[in-house]
Motif scaffolding. Sequence first.
Motif, PDB file in Angstrom:
ATOM      1  N   MET A 166       0.638  -1.073   0.023  1.00  0.00           N
ATOM      2  CA  MET A 166      -0.030  -0.296  -0.107  1.00  0.00           C
ATOM      3  C   MET A 166       0.725   0.950   0.028  1.00  0.00           C
ATOM      4  O   MET A 166       0.311   2.325  -0.058  1.00  0.00           O
ATOM      5  CB  MET A 166      -1.222  -0.064   1.027  1.00  0.00           C
ATOM      6  CG  MET A 166      -2.028  -0.948   1.188  1.00  0.00           C
ATOM      7  SD  MET A 166      -3.314  -0.775   2.400  1.00  0.00           S
ATOM      8  CE  MET A 166      -2.202  -1.809   3.138  1.00  0.00           C
ATOM      9  N   GLY A 167       2.495   1.147  -0.982  1.00  0.00           N
ATOM     10  CA  GLY A 167       3.234   2.632  -0.538  1.00  0.00           C
ATOM     11  C   GLY A 167       2.588   3.053  -2.177  1.00  0.00           C
ATOM     12  O   GLY A 167       3.576   3.474  -2.698  1.00  0.00           O
ATOM     13  N   ILE A 168       1.523   3.684  -2.263  1.00  0.00           N
ATOM     14  CA  ILE A 168       0.990   4.324  -3.193  1.00  0.00           C
ATOM     15  C   ILE A 168       1.004   5.817  -3.470  1.00  0.00           C
ATOM     16  O   ILE A 168       0.634   6.091  -4.753  1.00  0.00           O
ATOM     17  CB  ILE A 168      -1.124   3.726  -4.099  1.00  0.00           C
ATOM     18  CG1 ILE A 168      -1.884   4.648  -1.903  1.00  0.00           C
ATOM     19  CG2 ILE A 168      -0.094   2.418  -3.202  1.00  0.00           C
ATOM     20  CD1 ILE A 168      -2.820   4.580  -3.305  1.00  0.00           C
ATOM     21  N   HIS A 169       1.602   6.651  -2.564  1.00  0.00           N
ATOM     22  CA  HIS A 169       1.268   7.918  -2.291  1.00  0.00           C
ATOM     23  C   HIS A 169       2.649   8.422  -1.577  1.00  0.00           C
ATOM     24  O   HIS A 169       1.808   8.758   0.126  1.00  0.00           O
ATOM     25  CB  HIS A 169      -0.258   8.369  -2.756  1.00  0.00           C
ATOM     26  CG  HIS A 169       0.053   9.937  -2.516  1.00  0.00           C
ATOM     27  ND1 HIS A 169       0.483  10.276  -3.712  1.00  0.00           N
ATOM     28  CD2 HIS A 169      -0.378  11.087  -1.672  1.00  0.00           C
ATOM     29  CE1 HIS A 169       0.506  11.878  -3.370  1.00  0.00           C
ATOM     30  NE2 HIS A 169      -0.276  12.261  -2.430  1.00  0.00           N
ATOM     31  N   VAL A 195       0.584   4.284   7.295  1.00  0.00           N
ATOM     32  CA  VAL A 195      -0.061   2.489   6.214  1.00  0.00           C
ATOM     33  C   VAL A 195      -1.750   1.959   6.589  1.00  0.00           C
ATOM     34  O   VAL A 195      -1.590   1.928   8.511  1.00  0.00           O
ATOM     35  CB  VAL A 195       0.906   1.305   6.331  1.00  0.00           C
ATOM     36  CG1 VAL A 195       0.448   0.636   5.422  1.00  0.00           C
ATOM     37  CG2 VAL A 195       2.232   1.750   5.566  1.00  0.00           C
ATOM     38  N   PRO A 196      -2.160   1.971   5.596  1.00  0.00           N
ATOM     39  CA  PRO A 196      -3.978   1.768   6.407  1.00  0.00           C
ATOM     40  C   PRO A 196      -4.050  -0.296   7.159  1.00  0.00           C
ATOM     41  O   PRO A 196      -4.622  -0.572   6.000  1.00  0.00           O
ATOM     42  CB  PRO A 196      -4.972   2.240   5.354  1.00  0.00           C
ATOM     43  CG  PRO A 196      -3.684   2.187   3.883  1.00  0.00           C
ATOM     44  CD  PRO A 196      -2.915   2.370   4.570  1.00  0.00           C
ATOM     45  N   GLU A 197      -3.346   0.035   8.000  1.00  0.00           N
ATOM     46  CA  GLU A 197      -3.120  -1.715   7.721  1.00  0.00           C
ATOM     47  C   GLU A 197      -4.821  -2.623   7.548  1.00  0.00           C
ATOM     48  O   GLU A 197      -4.532  -4.088   7.515  1.00  0.00           O
ATOM     49  CB  GLU A 197      -2.810  -2.218   9.234  1.00  0.00           C
ATOM     50  CG  GLU A 197      -1.135  -1.291   9.058  1.00  0.00           C
ATOM     51  CD  GLU A 197      -0.109  -2.087   9.983  1.00  0.00           C
ATOM     52  OE1 GLU A 197      -0.557  -3.350  11.046  1.00  0.00           O
ATOM     53  OE2 GLU A 197       0.601  -1.645  10.414  1.00  0.00           O
ATOM     54  N   HIS A 198      -5.764  -1.973   8.341  1.00  0.00           N
ATOM     55  CA  HIS A 198      -6.772  -2.296   8.257  1.00  0.00           C
ATOM     56  C   HIS A 198      -7.453  -3.393   7.469  1.00  0.00           C
ATOM     57  O   HIS A 198      -8.066  -4.029   6.530  1.00  0.00           O
ATOM     58  CB  HIS A 198      -7.672  -1.335   8.340  1.00  0.00           C
ATOM     59  CG  HIS A 198      -8.382  -0.571   8.349  1.00  0.00           C
ATOM     60  ND1 HIS A 198      -7.603   0.823   7.956  1.00  0.00           N
ATOM     61  CD2 HIS A 198      -9.739  -0.160   6.700  1.00  0.00           C
ATOM     62  CE1 HIS A 198      -7.732   1.329   7.161  1.00  0.00           C
ATOM     63  NE2 HIS A 198      -8.910   1.313   6.698  1.00  0.00           N
ATOM     64  N   GLY A 201      -7.890  -7.100   5.924  1.00  0.00           N
ATOM     65  CA  GLY A 201      -9.338  -7.478   6.333  1.00  0.00           C
ATOM     66  C   GLY A 201      -9.653  -7.685   5.870  1.00  0.00           C
ATOM     67  O   GLY A 201     -11.237  -8.696   5.297  1.00  0.00           O
ATOM     68  N   TYR A 202      -9.937  -6.922   3.905  1.00  0.00           N
ATOM     69  CA  TYR A 202     -10.509  -7.611   2.939  1.00  0.00           C
ATOM     70  C   TYR A 202      -9.628  -8.131   1.693  1.00  0.00           C
ATOM     71  O   TYR A 202      -9.166  -7.561   1.037  1.00  0.00           O
ATOM     72  CB  TYR A 202     -11.428  -6.057   2.004  1.00  0.00           C
ATOM     73  CG  TYR A 202     -11.574  -4.911   3.769  1.00  0.00           C
ATOM     74  CD1 TYR A 202     -12.961  -4.797   3.582  1.00  0.00           C
ATOM     75  CD2 TYR A 202     -11.168  -3.865   4.173  1.00  0.00           C
ATOM     76  CE1 TYR A 202     -13.862  -4.343   4.363  1.00  0.00           C
ATOM     77  CE2 TYR A 202     -11.934  -3.253   5.564  1.00  0.00           C
ATOM     78  CZ  TYR A 202     -12.979  -2.986   5.247  1.00  0.00           C
ATOM     79  OH  TYR A 202     -14.360  -2.481   6.577  1.00  0.00           O
ATOM     80  N   GLU A 203     -10.632  -9.389   1.851  1.00  0.00           N
ATOM     81  CA  GLU A 203     -10.241 -10.304   0.508  1.00  0.00           C
ATOM     82  C   GLU A 203     -10.262  -9.309  -1.250  1.00  0.00           C
ATOM     83  O   GLU A 203      -9.313  -9.121  -1.407  1.00  0.00           O
ATOM     84  CB  GLU A 203     -11.090 -11.570   0.646  1.00  0.00           C
ATOM     85  CG  GLU A 203     -10.424 -12.087   0.095  1.00  0.00           C
ATOM     86  CD  GLU A 203     -11.252 -14.174   0.029  1.00  0.00           C
ATOM     87  OE1 GLU A 203     -10.813 -14.603  -1.096  1.00  0.00           O
ATOM     88  OE2 GLU A 203     -11.691 -13.677   0.487  1.00  0.00           O
ATOM     89  N   LEU A 204     -10.735  -9.228  -1.199  1.00  0.00           N
ATOM     90  CA  LEU A 204     -11.646  -8.822  -2.373  1.00  0.00           C
ATOM     91  C   LEU A 204     -11.435  -7.260  -2.856  1.00  0.00           C
ATOM     92  O   LEU A 204     -10.322  -6.746  -4.167  1.00  0.00           O
ATOM     93  CB  LEU A 204     -12.901  -8.656  -3.199  1.00  0.00           C
ATOM     94  CG  LEU A 204     -12.855 -10.308  -3.113  1.00  0.00           C
ATOM     95  CD1 LEU A 204     -14.827 -10.684  -3.302  1.00  0.00           C
ATOM     96  CD2 LEU A 204     -12.142 -11.378  -4.097  1.00  0.00           C
ATOM     97  N   ILE A 205     -11.591  -5.782  -1.214  1.00  0.00           N
ATOM     98  CA  ILE A 205     -11.500  -4.531  -2.259  1.00  0.00           C
ATOM     99  C   ILE A 205     -10.843  -4.323  -1.182  1.00  0.00           C
ATOM    100  O   ILE A 205     -10.017  -4.503  -0.417  1.00  0.00           O
ATOM    101  CB  ILE A 205     -12.686  -4.131  -1.449  1.00  0.00           C
ATOM    102  CG1 ILE A 205     -14.334  -4.950  -2.302  1.00  0.00           C
ATOM    103  CG2 ILE A 205     -13.024  -2.533  -1.836  1.00  0.00           C
ATOM    104  CD1 ILE A 205     -15.868  -4.262  -1.563  1.00  0.00           C
ATOM    105  N   GLY A 206      -9.574  -3.445  -2.271  1.00  0.00           N
ATOM    106  CA  GLY A 206      -8.834  -2.445  -1.910  1.00  0.00           C
ATOM    107  C   GLY A 206      -7.482  -2.241  -2.689  1.00  0.00           C
ATOM    108  O   GLY A 206      -7.474  -2.567  -3.535  1.00  0.00           O
ATOM    109  N   PHE A 207      -6.368  -1.971  -2.113  1.00  0.00           N
ATOM    110  CA  PHE A 207      -5.206  -1.314  -3.632  1.00  0.00           C
ATOM    111  C   PHE A 207      -4.572  -2.833  -3.668  1.00  0.00           C
ATOM    112  O   PHE A 207      -4.267  -3.480  -3.367  1.00  0.00           O
ATOM    113  CB  PHE A 207      -4.475  -0.424  -2.476  1.00  0.00           C
ATOM    114  CG  PHE A 207      -4.260   0.958  -2.325  1.00  0.00           C
ATOM    115  CD1 PHE A 207      -4.850   1.898  -3.220  1.00  0.00           C
ATOM    116  CD2 PHE A 207      -4.387   0.838  -0.345  1.00  0.00           C
ATOM    117  CE1 PHE A 207      -5.755   2.302  -2.499  1.00  0.00           C
ATOM    118  CE2 PHE A 207      -4.945   2.136  -0.284  1.00  0.00           C
ATOM    119  CZ  PHE A 207      -5.696   2.944  -0.897  1.00  0.00           C
TER     120      PHE A 207
END
Length: 260
Positions: A166-169, A195-198, A201-207
């Motif tokens: 998640m190091g996108i910006h 880093v939005p570590e939470h 917890g999502y398998e399908l949605i995210g960066f």
Amino acid sequence: MTVPRFVDLTAPQIAALPASTVAVLPLGATEQHGPHLPVSTDYVTATEAAQAAVEVAAGGSVPVVLLPGLAYTKSDEHHRFAGTIWLSWDTLMRTLVDIGRSLQTSGINRLLFVNGHGGNSALGQVACREIRKQFGLHTFFAHLSIPVDQGGSGPEIGTGADELGMGIHGGHGETSLMLHLRPELVHMDLAVRRVPEHLTGYELIGFGKPVSFGWLSDDFGPDGHIGDPTGATAEHGKAMFDAAVERLAAVIAEAHRFTP
């Protein structure tokens, strides 16, 4: 050798260029990158990499010209933070299409966008097709490296080991690049992990996951960056930059001879 800059040529010189000359347009941004990086980060990385790649390609006898980079693009995801200057999607779209129209009028039929800001990606793809449809140009859209949130993976994109993809910006990669290119503008004493570590917890949605989501940078905290810049180094930035230049030079050579 001297970088072949479009704006340094005369009108007759431009008219005499081969139609297969690749016009390279860096797409940067002017937007906040947290407390540790300048708002010029995306502009600096895109223009520096494009210039270096054009120089390499031209040295290999590929017909190529470097257009002036765009410093203002689609940065509305950062609109709540001071320093962000953004164009609306339709203003930027019309700008890119108009540039394509102008190149066609000048006799150039190949346009390569070198993108340094992930927020331009979707619109840039649409612009490529629109320019192709309206003016017949062969159009190409390249990143310095494929962004993490758009499916990129591996060390070449400079993701810190503990950024969880998640190091996108303003994270490890961009900070390392700026430590290499403009160290005097980087404030490592202000660099903090964000880093939005939470999201793990999502398998399908995210960066970088199967389902993307609409986000604003202030969704993830008060600092505006997403990632962990604390371990960034100039050495890693140089390795990233050199790899990007090598890849972009190869892209330019392919774009010159590409046929759909």
